[in-house]
Design an enzyme around this catalytic site. Structure first.
Site, short mmCIF file in Angstrom:
data_model
loop_
_atom_site.label_atom_id
_atom_site.label_comp_id
_atom_site.label_asym_id
_atom_site.label_seq_id
_atom_site.Cartn_x
_atom_site.Cartn_y
_atom_site.Cartn_z
N MET A 111 0.84 -1.41 -0.01
CA MET A 111 -0.10 -0.04 0.00
C MET A 111 0.85 1.33 -0.08
O MET A 111 0.44 2.51 0.27
CB MET A 111 -1.01 -0.08 1.03
CG MET A 111 -1.83 -1.09 1.27
SD MET A 111 -3.47 -0.90 2.03
CE MET A 111 -2.82 -0.72 3.73
N GLY A 112 1.89 0.96 -0.49
CA GLY A 112 3.06 2.16 -0.28
C GLY A 112 3.72 2.63 0.84
O GLY A 112 3.46 1.88 1.97
N TYR A 113 4.13 3.98 0.94
CA TYR A 113 4.88 4.19 1.84
C TYR A 113 6.06 3.44 2.52
O TYR A 113 5.82 2.91 3.38
CB TYR A 113 3.85 4.76 3.19
CG TYR A 113 4.55 5.90 3.93
CD1 TYR A 113 4.51 7.18 3.18
CD2 TYR A 113 4.93 5.92 5.10
CE1 TYR A 113 5.15 8.38 3.93
CE2 TYR A 113 5.73 6.85 5.88
CZ TYR A 113 5.68 8.25 5.09
OH TYR A 113 6.18 9.27 5.88
N HIS A 125 9.00 1.01 3.53
CA HIS A 125 9.85 0.96 4.48
C HIS A 125 11.03 -0.22 4.28
O HIS A 125 10.68 -1.03 3.43
CB HIS A 125 9.38 1.08 6.09
CG HIS A 125 8.24 0.17 6.04
ND1 HIS A 125 8.53 -1.34 6.03
CD2 HIS A 125 7.12 0.24 6.48
CE1 HIS A 125 7.50 -2.18 6.31
NE2 HIS A 125 6.60 -1.06 6.52
N HIS A 147 9.51 -3.52 3.44
CA HIS A 147 9.02 -3.85 2.13
C HIS A 147 10.20 -3.84 1.28
O HIS A 147 10.25 -4.94 0.09
CB HIS A 147 8.37 -2.51 1.72
CG HIS A 147 6.96 -2.12 2.11
ND1 HIS A 147 6.76 -0.82 2.89
CD2 HIS A 147 5.66 -2.71 2.09
CE1 HIS A 147 5.67 -0.98 3.38
NE2 HIS A 147 5.15 -2.07 2.92
N LYS A 198 5.00 -10.04 9.38
CA LYS A 198 4.31 -8.94 10.53
C LYS A 198 2.86 -9.24 10.38
O LYS A 198 2.26 -9.01 11.41
CB LYS A 198 4.97 -7.67 9.71
CG LYS A 198 3.95 -6.47 10.23
CD LYS A 198 4.32 -5.90 11.63
CE LYS A 198 3.74 -4.67 11.81
NZ LYS A 198 2.29 -4.42 11.08
N ASP A 199 2.37 -9.26 9.18
CA ASP A 199 0.93 -9.30 8.99
C ASP A 199 0.77 -10.95 8.96
O ASP A 199 0.24 -11.32 7.79
CB ASP A 199 0.19 -8.52 7.82
CG ASP A 199 0.50 -7.03 7.87
OD1 ASP A 199 0.04 -6.69 8.88
OD2 ASP A 199 1.07 -6.50 7.23
N GLN A 259 -2.72 -12.13 7.66
CA GLN A 259 -3.00 -11.85 6.20
C GLN A 259 -2.17 -12.99 5.47
O GLN A 259 -2.47 -13.36 4.43
CB GLN A 259 -2.50 -10.58 5.92
CG GLN A 259 -2.23 -10.15 4.56
CD GLN A 259 -1.84 -8.71 4.22
OE1 GLN A 259 -2.67 -7.84 4.43
NE2 GLN A 259 -0.76 -8.35 4.23
N SER A 304 3.97 1.02 8.12
CA SER A 304 3.79 2.44 7.69
C SER A 304 2.96 3.18 8.76
O SER A 304 3.26 4.43 8.86
CB SER A 304 3.02 2.35 6.26
OG SER A 304 3.92 1.62 5.27
#
Ligand code: PAF
Length: 279
Positions: free
Chosen positions: A29-31, A33, A36, A148-149, A152, A185
């Site tokens: 979803m961008g932003y 770090h 990612h 981390k997720d 998910q 994020s």
């Protein structure tokens, strides 16, 4: 290269497949770090071509959640992707992903009803729907998700199994700041004081692991200790859950075993943070 249109991304995918190239995919979803970036590096290592998608997916946010204030910085993200040697950044619009009349969703039952699913109704349905769409558009051989997720990751692996989607979903280790805070994020929302309180989360998880390694087998003892450490912090507003679960089914454990996952969701101020550790 920045690709905005679904049609263009599909054309590229088709060409790459024809050329026999393997495609690694990092949906985000961008932003971006370091978390990612680590996914991007795994993908670069394993595949001929790496595609990163950046899409703040509106349908995975609840009514009172942070869709509008979710951090965005496309320019910086594209720069990071360039530096990391990402081949394509796919940046579709919400209008194109969900045109008027859109009415088809992917829903994984069972494991989505636990942990975060209890508190964020509809969230995983939004995630699986967008990830299924992205898989169809990008047609990756391998896709990379952070542990981390954790829930998910397990939900997406289940979706791929259940629907026979031809992609290998790879879970990659959670990345922490030097002081222990799990990268997210959403950490951007934290004030310095809140950040200090948030450190209790990883501290509590490390303690849980230590208890298990010293022979503790009773989940309730570990859960109580994790809750005690986190709730001792002034800016912790709410502990949504602390659970020790089976790493695949995400069901609560009665007796701790190696590989079980301690998962937590905590509000520090108005910021919801999740974290987990494998025993
Ligand atoms: O983890 C995320 O950033 C998102 O949930 C994902 C997988 C990109 C779907 O929108």
């Amino acid at each position: 290269m920045l690709i905005r249109k679904i049609k263009d991304m599909k054309q590229i995918t088709k060409r790459l497949k024809k050329e026999g190239k393997t495609i690694g995919f990092v949906p985000t979803m961008g932003y971006l770090h370091e978390g990612h970036i680590s996914l991007i590096r795994y993908s670069k290592k394993d595949n001929d071509i790496t595609v990163v998608s950046i899409f703040v997916n509106p349908i995975q946010f609840g009514k009172n959640e942070d869709l509008d204030r979710y951090p965005r910085d496309l320019e910086r993200d594209v720069e990071i992707c360039g530096k990391e040697g990402v081949d394509y950044v796919f940046y579709p619009s919400a209008d194109e992903m969900y045109p008027e009349g859109f009415s088809t969703y992917v829903e994984v039952e069972g494991i989505t009803q636990r942990l975060c699913g209890t508190f964020r109704s509809g969230h995983f349905k939004g995630v699986t729907t967008v990830v299924a769409k992205l898989f169809n558009i990008v047609q990756p051989d391998k896709a990379y998700f952070g542990e981390k997720d954790y829930q998910q990751l397990k939900v997406i692996q289940k979706m791929v199994r259940d629907l026979n989607i031809d992609v290998e979903v790879i879970g990659c280790p959670l990345i922490r700041e030097k002081d222990g805070l799990a990268l997210s994020s959403r950490n951007k929302y934290l004030t310095p004081e809140e950040r200090k309180s948030a450190l209790s989360i990883s501290r509590a998880l490390f303690r849980a692991k230590q208890m298990f390694e010293s022979g503790e087998k009773d989940p309730s003892k570990v859960i109580d200790e994790v809750k005690r450490i986190i709730s001792s912090q002034p800016l912790v507003k709410e502990i949504q859950y602390v659970e020790v679960v089976d790493p695949e089914e995400l069901t609560p454990k009665k007796k701790l075993e190696k590989g079980d996952v301690v998962a937590v969701a905590v509000f520090v101020g108005n910021t919801r943070l999740i974290d987990n550790i494998k025993l």
